[in-house]
Structures are given as structure tokens and as C-alpha cells.
Design an enzyme around this catalytic site. Structure first.
Site, PDB file in Angstrom:
ATOM      1  N   GLU A  63      -2.544  -9.387  -0.122  1.00 47.86           N
ATOM      2  CA  GLU A  63      -3.964  -9.431   0.246  1.00 47.86           C
ATOM      3  C   GLU A  63      -4.841  -9.361  -1.004  1.00 47.86           C
ATOM      4  O   GLU A  63      -5.879 -10.016  -1.078  1.00 47.86           O
ATOM      5  CB  GLU A  63      -4.279  -8.283   1.202  1.00 47.86           C
ATOM      6  CG  GLU A  63      -3.667  -8.497   2.586  1.00 47.86           C
ATOM      7  CD  GLU A  63      -3.852  -7.306   3.501  1.00 47.86           C
ATOM      8  OE1 GLU A  63      -4.427  -7.484   4.591  1.00 47.86           O
ATOM      9  OE2 GLU A  63      -3.408  -6.196   3.141  1.00 47.86           O
ATOM     10  N   GLY A 109      -0.614  -5.179   1.125  1.00 50.26           N
ATOM     11  CA  GLY A 109      -1.867  -5.105   0.380  1.00 50.26           C
ATOM     12  C   GLY A 109      -1.809  -5.820  -0.949  1.00 50.26           C
ATOM     13  O   GLY A 109      -2.845  -6.251  -1.474  1.00 50.26           O
ATOM     14  N   ALA A 152       0.839  -1.193   0.000  1.00 47.74           N
ATOM     15  CA  ALA A 152       0.000   0.000   0.000  1.00 47.74           C
ATOM     16  C   ALA A 152       0.874   1.242   0.000  1.00 47.74           C
ATOM     17  O   ALA A 152       2.055   1.187   0.356  1.00 47.74           O
ATOM     18  CB  ALA A 152      -0.919   0.006   1.220  1.00 47.74           C
ATOM     19  N   GLU A 161       3.475  -6.014   7.547  1.00 49.38           N
ATOM     20  CA  GLU A 161       2.857  -4.890   8.253  1.00 49.38           C
ATOM     21  C   GLU A 161       3.342  -4.698   9.678  1.00 49.38           C
ATOM     22  O   GLU A 161       3.463  -3.556  10.154  1.00 49.38           O
ATOM     23  CB  GLU A 161       1.321  -5.036   8.235  1.00 49.38           C
ATOM     24  CG  GLU A 161       0.670  -4.695   6.909  1.00 49.38           C
ATOM     25  CD  GLU A 161       0.602  -5.865   5.940  1.00 49.38           C
ATOM     26  OE1 GLU A 161      -0.126  -5.773   4.949  1.00 49.38           O
ATOM     27  OE2 GLU A 161       1.297  -6.881   6.178  1.00 49.38           O
TER      28      GLU A 161
END
Length: 260
Positions: A115, A112, A66, A135
Site C-alpha cells: 500500500e 501496508g 504492518a 490481509e
């Protein structure tokens, strides 16, 4: 619709969505998430699209994560809203899409990015791919479904270790863990995904949509997956695809599914 951060291409009932931010290693920002939502919605409503392939531009990254600069100063409530909105707009949206989605993981799929790949219905990786959820090294946890989908795919213990260490795994390890279905060379990645997609397009899109709903039901709280399967199985009997599929079988010919 025109897009700034992604590319769309449709060939032979297969729509390829390419995240096109190579200078940022295809990192997800607000605009890219919004565009991806619109692109997936557009593809799913297109009668000429029977399978969607998602990949990243360039050779380095699928999605490297991200865009941290967008949320580095968020407070608690803003953080909750970021995760909730992202999950609803893109990640859960893809998982529950009635059109099959294949992730073609060409390079780094981190945070992300992993994900996003896990939200797709299954994954194919190049032998250069690296995957992880780093993360906790930033003082936060995966917020786009990573803590839920990773254990479903590779088991609780392995998911705990991968998340806690913030480490990366290579494509062979991902294959061994069951995180990806296949490994190819980078050059063969998209052709290989297109070959699988082509096999899918020959089958009933109505039945495939029903199968996606039945499979996903097993992973939802307070939903009986077996009951959903029974309902979806029965519903198939009222479709034109079922009539064509069974008739073609009895007549010993190839089915021509109308998609209804």
C-alpha cells in the site's frame, strides 16, 4: 530532525528515504508512520529536493507489512481510526505530494508495504521483490488504500483475485500487470531510480507538481479531471518556469528553471 526508524540522504536534488528496521523486515508501526510523514514533509519543503526515492534497508524487504502486534486487540472504532489516521498522515499525503516520489521496491512489499509503494507516484522493483495484500488471511481487509489503488493500477479482476487469495506475485508478474514500471537487479535498483530521478530534476518542478494534481484528479470522486487539467494548464502560463522554458526553447538552449 533526527529519526529512529528511517534514514535520509540528499544528493544532486534527490532525497532518498530509507525505512530502517531490518530486524522487523521494515514493518510499519505507529512511530515509523509518524516519522515517514515528517520525513516526507521535510523533503517536500527542502528547496534542494526535486525528487524523493523511498526504499527499505537490507536485501529482504521494502516493507513486509504492518506491525500486527499494535492493533491485534483493537475494537471496531479503533480499527476505523487506525485506517483513517494512517491514510491521512502518510498514504494520501504521499500520493498528493507535489514532489515526485519513486518507490524502489527492494524485497517483500506486503500489506501496508505494498500500500505504501502504491501511494508513491510510480514503482521500480528489484528482481527479488515479492508483492501482495495478505490481509484477508488475518480476517481483515487492506486498510491503507489497498482496495482502491490496486484496482486502479492493475484492474478490478486481478485486484479481486490478489486480495481474495492473499497471494504474492513476483516482480515479473507485477511488471506484466502494470504494478511496477521497471525491474532491475538489487544492485542496480537505487542507481536506476536515481537515473530516472535525474531526468525528472531537469524539468520544471512547478509543471511537474501541476501534472501530479491533474493526474490525481481523475481518480477522485466528484472531480472532473479534464477541468483540473485545464485549470493547471492555464496556471502554468503565469509561472517563471513557463517563461524560462519557452524562452529557452526559442533561443535553442537548455532551460534553467527557477522553480517558481
Amino acid at each position: 530532525m533526527s529519526y529512529t526508524n528511517i534514514l535520509l540522504e540528499n544528493n544532486n536534488n534527490i532525497t532518498t528515504i530509507t525505512i530502517n528496521r531490518p530486524s522487523k523486515l521494515n514493518a510499519l508501526n505507529r512511530d515509523t508512520i509518524s516519522e515517514l510523514h515528517e520525513a516526507f514533509k521535510e523533503a517536500s519543503l527542502d528547496k534542494h529536493t526535486k525528487v524523493i526515492v523511498l526504499t527499505g534497508s537490507g536485501e529482504k524487504a521494502f516493507v513486509a507489512g504492518a506491525d500486527i502486534s499494535e492493533f491485534a486487540n483493537y475494537n471496531i472504532e479503533e480499527g476505523k481510526m487506525l485506517a483513517a489516521k494512517g491514510q491521512e498522515l502518510l498514504f494520501n499525503f504521499i500520493e498528493n505530494l507535489s514532489t515526485p516520489v519513486i518507490a524502489a521496491v527492494n524485497g517483500f512489499a506486503l500489506g501496508g508495504g505494498l500500500e505504501l509503494a502504491m501511494a508513491c507516484h510510480f514503482r521500480v522493483a528489484s528482481d527479488q521483490a515479492k508483492m501482495g495484500l495478505p490481509e484477508v488471511s488475518l480476517g481483515v481487509i487492506p486498510g491503507y488504500g489497498g482496495t482502491q489503488r490496486l484496482p486502479q493500477l492493475i484492474g478490478k479482476g486481478r485486484a479481486m483475485e490478489l486480495i481474495m487469495t492473499a497471494g504474492m506475485i513476483d516482480a515479473n508478474t507485477a511488471l506484466n500487470y502494470g504494478l511496477v514500471n521497471h525491474i532491475t537487479t538489487l544492485e542496480e535498483l537505487l542507481p536506476f531510480c536515481e537515473k530516472i530521478a535525474s531526468k525528472i530534476t531537469r524539468n520544471s518542478s512547478v509543471a511537474i507538481s501541476a501534472a501530479i494534481r491533474a493526474i490525481n484528479a481523475n481518480f477522485k470522486d466528484e472531480v472532473n479531471g479534464f477541468h483540473t487539467e485545464i485549470q493547471e494548464f492555464g496556471n502554468c502560463f503565469g509561472t517563471e518556469d513557463f517563461a524560462e522554458g519557452t524562452t529557452a526553447f526559442l533561443e535553442k538552449r537548455k532551460a534553467d528553471f527557477p522553480g517558481n
